[in-house]
Design an enzyme around this catalytic site. Structure first.
Site, PDB file in Angstrom:
ATOM      1  CD  GLU A  71      -2.795  -1.312   2.417  1.00  0.00           C
ATOM      2  OE1 GLU A  71      -2.849  -0.612   3.349  1.00  0.00           O
ATOM      3  OE2 GLU A  71      -3.155  -2.535   2.566  1.00  0.00           O
TER       4      GLU A  71
ATOM      5  CD  GLU B 279      -4.577  -7.887   1.701  1.00  0.00           C
ATOM      6  OE1 GLU B 279      -5.679  -7.155   2.309  1.00  0.00           O
ATOM      7  OE2 GLU B 279      -3.625  -7.674   1.651  1.00  0.00           O
TER       8      GLU B 279
END
Ligand code: G3I
Length: 386
Positions: free
Chosen positions: A195, A302
Site C-alpha cells: 500500500e 486478500e
C-alpha cells in the site's frame, strides 16, 4: 493431514473410484445383458452407499471435492489469510483450512510490529507456528508484509525525528534480511511493500518515504531478493484491481521499478469489495493484461466481498456470483499467480469490526458451513477449460 493418512485416503479414493466404475460397468452390462436388473444394481448401489457412509470415506469424498484439490487440477494454489489465535485454539478452523486451501498468508503475525517489539527482539513463535502448520499440510506460504505504513513498531515510529536515511535504511535492511532469511526456501512469495500508493493515487506519505526517500521501495525489493533470490516478490495494494487513477499509479510504479531493474516479480491485488460495489471484470482483465505485458504475475491476495446487513439468502447468492466472476476472469489470464481469500470463515473476519453494518464476506459461515460462494468457486474450478 499426515502423509500416510493422505496416502491411505487416496488409495481408498482409488478403490471407491474403481468400485463406482464397476457399478457403471454393471449398469451398462445390464442394459444389454439378461441379468436381473433390479437386484444386481440394487446390491451395487447399496454397497456404494455403505462404503461412502464411513467417516473415512466421507473424509476422502470431502478431500476429493475440496477447493485445493479442484484448484490443483487447474494448476492453481487457492489460499486464505490465517488468524493465528484461531489456528492455535480452534480444531474446526485448522481442519477446514488444511482440507480446503493450498497456500496461507499470516493475517497479522509477520507484520513488523508483532514480529519486532524492539530493535533487538524478534517474536517468532506465531509466525513459526503458521509456517510449521503449512509445511505439515503441504501448503505454500505467502509472507505478509515486509514494509507497510501500518503496524510500524513504536520504537521506530515514536523516534521519527531521530532517524536519518542511513540509520532507518539500516533498520529496514536488517529487518528484511532477518525475516526473509529465517524463512528462506520455506516462504515462496512475499508482499515486499504494501500500500505505498495513497487513495489520492499519489505516493503515500509514510515514515519510510519521509526518512529514507522515494527509493525505499526499490531498496526493499533489492534486499528481499538478496536475502532469498528464489522468492517471488510482490508489490501489494487495494483499489487497484480494475482501471482508474490508483490502478494507473500502481501500474506506473511497478513499470518504473521494472525499468530500473528492480527484482519485482508480480503485483498483489487485494480485492476487498462490497456487494453493492463489485469488481468490473473487463477492467480487471485489462489490468491483468497490461501487468502481464510488463512480465509481471498477478496474485489475488486478500479477496472478500462484504455484504450489507441484514444478510439474506438472495444477497449470499449474489455474493457467490460475484466471487465466481472474479475467479473466472483471473483463471483466463496467462500471468495469473495465486488466489487467496482474506480469511475463510465469517466468524474470523476483519470485516464486521472495520466496516460497521457489513458482514459475511467469506466462503464459510461462522460454523464452517460452506456458503453459496463456496459452491460457486468450486463450480468455476470444475468448469471445463477450453
Ligand atoms: O493479537 C493482538 C492481541 O494480542 C491484542 O490483545 C489485541 C488488542 O490490541 O490486538 C491483537 O492484534 C490485532 C490483530 O489484528 C490480530 O487480531 C491488532 O490489534 C489489529 O490491528 C490487527 O488488525 C489487522 C490489520 O490488518 C492491521 O494489521 C487485521 O486483523 C487484518 O485483517 C488487516 O489486514 C490488512 C492487510 O494486512 C493489508 N490489507 C488490508 C487488510 C485489512 O485491513
Amino acid at each position: 493431514m499426515k502423509q500416510t493418512q493422505f496416502l491411505i485416503t487416496s488409495r481408498r479414493f482409488a478403490r471407491q473410484r474403481l468400485m463406482l466404475s464397476r457399478i457403471v460397468g454393471v449398469a451398462v452390462a445390464l442394459s444389454v445383458g439378461n441379468m436381473s436388473r433390479s437386484q444386481t444394481v440394487q446390491n451395487a448401489i447399496s454397497s456404494t452407499r455403505t462404503m461412502t457412509n464411513s467417516p473415512s470415506a466421507l473424509l476422502s469424498m470431502r478431500t476429493m471435492h475440496a477447493l485445493r484439490t479442484l484448484a490443483a487440477q487447474r494448476d492453481l494454489r487457492i489460499g486464505a489469510a490465517v488468524n493465528s489465535s484461531a489456528l492455535r485454539d480452534d480444531k474446526n478452523y485448522r481442519e477446514t483450512l488444511a482440507r480446503e486451501f493450498s497456500i496461507v498468508t499470516p493475517e497479522y503475525v509477520m507484520k513488523m510490529a508483532p514480529l519486532r517489539p524492539s530493535r533487538d527482539t524478534f517474536f517468532w513463535d506465531d509466525a513459526d507456528a503458521l509456517v510449521d502448520f503449512a509445511q505439515k499440510h503441504q501448503m505454500q506460504i505467502h509472507g505478509h508484509t515486509l514494509v507497510w505504513h501500518q503496524d510500524v513498531p513504536q520504537w521506530i515510529e515514536k523516534n521519527e525525528k531521530s532517524w536519518t536515511r542511513e540509520t532507518l535504511s539500516a533498520v529496514l535492511r536488517e529487518h528484511i534480511f532477518a525475516v526473509v532469511g529465517r524463512y528462506k526456501g520455506r516462504i515462496k512469495i512475499w508482499d515486499v511493500v504494501n500500500e505505498a500508493v495513497g487513495d489520492d493515487a499519489k505516493m503515500r506519505d509514510t515514515i519510510w518515504r519521509r526518512v529514507i526517500g522515494d527509493d525505499y521501495i526499490a531498496l526493499a525489493f533489492r534486499w528481499a531478493h538478496e536475502a532469498d533470490p528464489d522468492a517471488i516478490l510482490l508489490y501489494n495494494d487495494y483499489n487497484a484491481e480494475g482501471l482508474g487513477a490508483k490502478s494507473d499509479a500502481v501500474f506506473n510504479l511497478v513499470r518504473d521499478l521494472k525499468n530500473e531493474g528492480v527484482p519485482i516479480n508480480g503485483v498483489g491485488l487485494q480485492m476487498h469489495f462490497s456487494l453493492e460495489n463489485p469488481l468490473n471484470s473487463a477492467d480487471f482483465a485489462a489490468n491483468m493484461k497490461r501487468l502481464g505485458d510488463l512480465k509481471l504475475s498477478v496474485h489475488v491476495t486478500e479477496l472478500d466481498i462484504r455484504v450489507p446487513e441484514p444478510i439474506t439468502p438472495q444477497k449470499l447468492d449474489e455474493q457467490g456470483l460475484q466471487f465466481s466472476r472474479v475467479l473466472e476472469t483471473f483463471l483466463a489470464a496467462p500471468n495469473r499467480g495465486t488466489f487467496t481469500f482474506w480469511g475463510f470463515s465469517d466468524g474470523k473476519s476483519w470485516i464486521p469490526s472495520f466496516f460497521k453494518g457489513y458482514n459475511a464476506g467469506l466462503l464459510f459461515d461462522q460454523n464452517y458451513k460452506p456458503k453459496p460462494s463456496y459452491y460457486q468457486i468450486a463450480r468455476v474450478l470444475k468448469a471445463p477449460t477450453n
